[in-house]
Design a protein around this motif. Sequence first.
Motif, mmCIF file in Angstrom:
data_model
loop_
_atom_site.group_PDB
_atom_site.id
_atom_site.type_symbol
_atom_site.label_atom_id
_atom_site.label_comp_id
_atom_site.label_asym_id
_atom_site.label_seq_id
_atom_site.Cartn_x
_atom_site.Cartn_y
_atom_site.Cartn_z
ATOM 1 N N SER A 30 2.397 -16.713 -7.321
ATOM 2 C CA SER A 30 2.877 -17.560 -8.416
ATOM 3 C C SER A 30 2.635 -19.033 -8.123
ATOM 4 O O SER A 30 2.294 -19.805 -9.024
ATOM 5 N N MET A 171 11.813 -12.490 -8.133
ATOM 6 C CA MET A 171 11.194 -12.585 -9.466
ATOM 7 C C MET A 171 10.617 -11.234 -9.873
ATOM 8 O O MET A 171 10.274 -10.410 -9.019
ATOM 9 N N ASP A 173 7.916 -9.446 -12.957
ATOM 10 C CA ASP A 173 6.975 -9.631 -14.057
ATOM 11 C C ASP A 173 7.487 -8.825 -15.248
ATOM 12 O O ASP A 173 7.285 -7.597 -15.326
ATOM 13 N N ILE A 174 8.172 -9.491 -16.164
ATOM 14 C CA ILE A 174 8.825 -8.778 -17.261
ATOM 15 C C ILE A 174 7.832 -8.313 -18.331
ATOM 16 O O ILE A 174 8.212 -7.574 -19.236
ATOM 17 N N VAL A 175 6.573 -8.717 -18.220
ATOM 18 C CA VAL A 175 5.531 -8.199 -19.113
ATOM 19 C C VAL A 175 4.922 -6.935 -18.519
ATOM 20 O O VAL A 175 4.734 -5.922 -19.202
ATOM 21 N N ARG A 178 7.818 -2.985 -18.275
ATOM 22 C CA ARG A 178 8.448 -2.901 -19.593
ATOM 23 C C ARG A 178 8.414 -1.438 -20.041
ATOM 24 O O ARG A 178 7.613 -0.645 -19.525
ATOM 25 N N GLU A 291 12.810 -4.344 -11.186
ATOM 26 C CA GLU A 291 11.656 -3.733 -11.839
ATOM 27 C C GLU A 291 12.086 -2.562 -12.723
ATOM 28 O O GLU A 291 11.595 -2.397 -13.840
ATOM 29 N N SER A 294 13.817 -3.958 -15.789
ATOM 30 C CA SER A 294 12.846 -4.528 -16.711
ATOM 31 C C SER A 294 12.056 -3.443 -17.428
ATOM 32 O O SER A 294 11.623 -3.631 -18.564
ATOM 33 N N GLU A 352 17.475 -8.682 -22.061
ATOM 34 C CA GLU A 352 16.353 -9.613 -22.209
ATOM 35 C C GLU A 352 16.675 -11.030 -21.740
ATOM 36 O O GLU A 352 15.881 -11.661 -21.032
ATOM 37 N N LEU A 355 16.906 -11.090 -17.987
ATOM 38 C CA LEU A 355 15.610 -10.874 -17.349
ATOM 39 C C LEU A 355 14.761 -12.138 -17.363
ATOM 40 O O LEU A 355 13.986 -12.392 -16.422
ATOM 41 N N GLU A 356 14.889 -12.933 -18.406
ATOM 42 C CA GLU A 356 14.139 -14.183 -18.466
ATOM 43 C C GLU A 356 14.467 -15.075 -17.264
ATOM 44 O O GLU A 356 13.597 -15.771 -16.736
ATOM 45 N N SER A 359 12.289 -14.019 -14.455
ATOM 46 C CA SER A 359 10.868 -13.890 -14.760
ATOM 47 C C SER A 359 10.026 -14.742 -13.819
ATOM 48 O O SER A 359 10.507 -15.711 -13.218
#
Length: 375
Positions: A30, A171, A173-175, A178, A291, A294, A352, A355-356, A359
Motif C-alpha cells: 500500500s 487493513m 481489501d474490501i473490494v 466481498r 477478511e 468483509s 459497511e 469496514l471502510e 479499508s
Amino acid sequence: MPRRRLLLLPKFFLPTTGGLQNATARIGRSLADRGWLVSARFPAAPVDRPAPTGSGSPFDAVAYDGSRASFWSRIPEIVVGDLHDTVVLAVGLEYDDDLDAQIDALCALHRRGACVLLRVATSHDIAERITEARARNLAEIDGIVVLNDQMEAEAARWPALNGKVHRIPVMVDIVRYRPDWTLCRSTRDRFGIDAARAVVLCAGRLDERKRASLVVEAMRGVDALLWFVGDAQDARSGADERLRQLARELGVRDIRIDPGVPEDEMPGLLAAADVFVTASAVEGMSNAVLEAASSGLAVAGYAIPGIQETAEALAGAGFYLAGATTGASGLRAALREALADLPDTGWRAAREVGLERFSVPMVSAEWAARLGGTP
C-alpha cells in the motif's frame, strides 16, 4: 522533509495464510502504491518450508541465509548506507525471537539516523516480554505500533514508553473480499463441495497456538462441513493427520483439510463458506476475521481483545462470540447460532461503515501520515 523510504523487517515474507506475513506485505504494497520506496529484509525460510520463489510484491524483498536467531545480530551488516531518509518498520516481540537482540539492532539503526518503529502483533506480548530495562531501551526508538485496547494498556504500564505508542489497525481489501455467488459456486465445484451443504471454514496454521483441535471438538454434533485450509507446513509436520484422527475419535465425520492453499485463493474459499470459525485465545487484530467479515460470512469465535473490538466496529453484525473461557461448549453454541441465522444475507451491508475504517485506502493513509510525519 518527510521520509519516503521504508525498510520492512518482518519474521518471514512468504505468500501463506499467515496473518502476520500478509499484514506486513499489505503495509509494504500500500505504501509502494503511494510512491514510497519500499524494501524488505528478513531471515530465510526454515528448512521445513519451501524457499521463496519471489515475493509477489512491487518492491525489493530479500531473504538472508542463517537462522532467525542470528538475523538480528547481523542487521548492522545487512542494512548499509545512509539511513537519514529511511523509516524502519520491524514486526516484533514474536514469541520465538531473541527480543534483546532485536531491540539492540533497532536502536543501532536509530543511532545511524533511521526513524524506527516496532509493530507488536499480539495481545500479551508486551505484558509477557517487556521488562523495565527493555522498556528503557525501547524508548530510544521512535515508536511502538499496537492493535487493540489491551495492548495499549500493557504499554502504558511503562513510563519510559509514554508518548511512544501508536494504534494502527490491520487493513483489508474490501473490494477483493466481498460476497460473490459466482465465485462461491465455482469454488465449491472445484473442491467437490455440495452447493447445499453448510460450510464452516477455519483458515490458518493447524497448531496449538490457533487451537485447531478445539475447533474439531466444538464441531461435535454440529451439522456442517468443517473445512480447514492452512499452511503447507501442516502436511509436512503431520498436523493435518493428527486433526483427522481427532475428528474420527470424536465422531466428527464431515471434515476436510487442504493445507498449502495459496493466499491468493482465499477470496474464493471465503466466498464458498457460510461461517468462519476461530478458536484463538490471543490475537492482536485478526486479518482472517476481517477478511471473513468483509466477505459477508458469519463469524464464530471467542470474545477476546482484537476480535471483540472488530465485532463492535462492524456493528456486531453476524458475529457470534462465546465467553473467552467457555471452551468447546461455548464455541459449539456460537457455531450453532451462526448456522441457524444463515438465511440473513445483510451482514456485509450492516458492516459497511465499519469496514471502510479498515479499508486499504484508510489504513495506508494512516501509515503514511504516521511514517511520513515523524520528524
